[in-house]
Design a protein around this motif. Structure first.
Motif, PDB file in Angstrom:
ATOM      1  N   ILE A   1       0.838  -1.203   0.000  1.00  0.00           N
ATOM      2  CA  ILE A   1       0.000   0.000   0.000  1.00  0.00           C
ATOM      3  C   ILE A   1       0.873   1.252   0.000  1.00  0.00           C
TER       4      ILE A   1
ATOM      5  N   HIS B   1       2.240   2.806  -3.176  1.00  0.00           N
ATOM      6  CA  HIS B   1       1.294   3.398  -4.127  1.00  0.00           C
ATOM      7  C   HIS B   1       0.605   4.634  -3.545  1.00  0.00           C
TER       8      HIS B   1
ATOM      9  N   LEU C   1      -3.237   0.483  -7.290  1.00  0.00           N
ATOM     10  CA  LEU C   1      -3.131  -0.076  -5.944  1.00  0.00           C
ATOM     11  C   LEU C   1      -3.946  -1.359  -5.825  1.00  0.00           C
TER      12      LEU C   1
END
Length: 229
Positions: free
Chosen positions: A153, A156, A217
């Protein structure tokens, strides 16, 4: 001046005021309709089949459609909560496709007051945060003890470095990014208590950028899950 003349004059003044207020209301409605049409046109340069699916909630306009073969949602929200110094206009952009996460992952930047666009305040569990996530972020979930691919995570979150990205929400049903479009004009709000946002409009390039960020993502999370299996 006779009583009859005075009464006629007072009546004329009242009638003129009523007509003026009606004109202002009509002009305001026309302006709002033109602004809505312009924003829908901007959205459709990115999401060709975008349809207005708003449910009538005051200050909230919602469009849904498809982008690069994926279902998406674009929403604008006017936040006038008294806890805010100034009303704000938020842009919410979502990829509404399945994501390989076990629960809700909600990352809020600088949470300081309730919001009208998020359930962040109602999530019971605060997650231990990876050092790779932004220092100003707080992460919550709806299930205790779950794990998320925070390092993926974090890779991104470039868009969160611009200062206007407020929330990243990841659920099994999609990815959402909330962006601050504008705050109300201070002078007008201070005097008239009216939330005017000047020339802030929906920029197709911004919508495209947010969709791309959310989509990339989602793909990275799902790819990581497939590799783990």
């Amino acid at each position: 001046m006779s009583e009859v003349t005075s009464a006629l004059l007072a009546g004329a003044i009242v009638l003129a005021l009523v007509l003026h207020l009606a004109w202002l209301a009509r002009a305001s409605r026309n302006k709002a309709a033109a602004a809505l049409a312009a924003e829908q046109a901007n959205i459709r340069t990115v999401i060709a089949d975008a349809a207005d699916v708003s449910d009538g909630t005051a200050g909230v306009i919602t469009w849904e459609g498809s982008w690069n073969g994926r279902r998406v949602q674009v929403r604008t929200i006017i936040d006038t909560l008294a806890t805010r110094k100034l009303p704000a206009r938020w842009l919410s952009v979502s990829i509404t496709e399945k994501v390989a996460v076990p629960a809700t992952f909600d990352m809020m930047m600088r949470p300081g007051s309730p919001t009208t666009f998020s359930n962040f305040d109602h999530l019971d569990h605060t997650l231990p945060k990876s050092s790779a996530l932004p220092a100003e972020a707080v992460v919550r979930t709806d299930r205790k003890g779950v794990r998320f691919p925070q390092e993926i995570i974090a890779d991104h979150l470039g868009i969160f470095g611009e200062g206007r990205a407020k929330e990243l929400l990841i659920t099994p049903n999609g990815v959402r990014i909330v962006w601050l479009l504008a705050e109300a004009e201070r002078a007008r709000y201070g005097v008239f208590r009216q939330a005017e946002f000047g020339d802030a409009t929906l920029d197709p390039a911004l919508i495209e950028e947010l969709l791309e960020s959310a989509s990339t993502l989602r793909d990275a999370i799902n790819r990581n899950e497939r590799q783990a299996v």
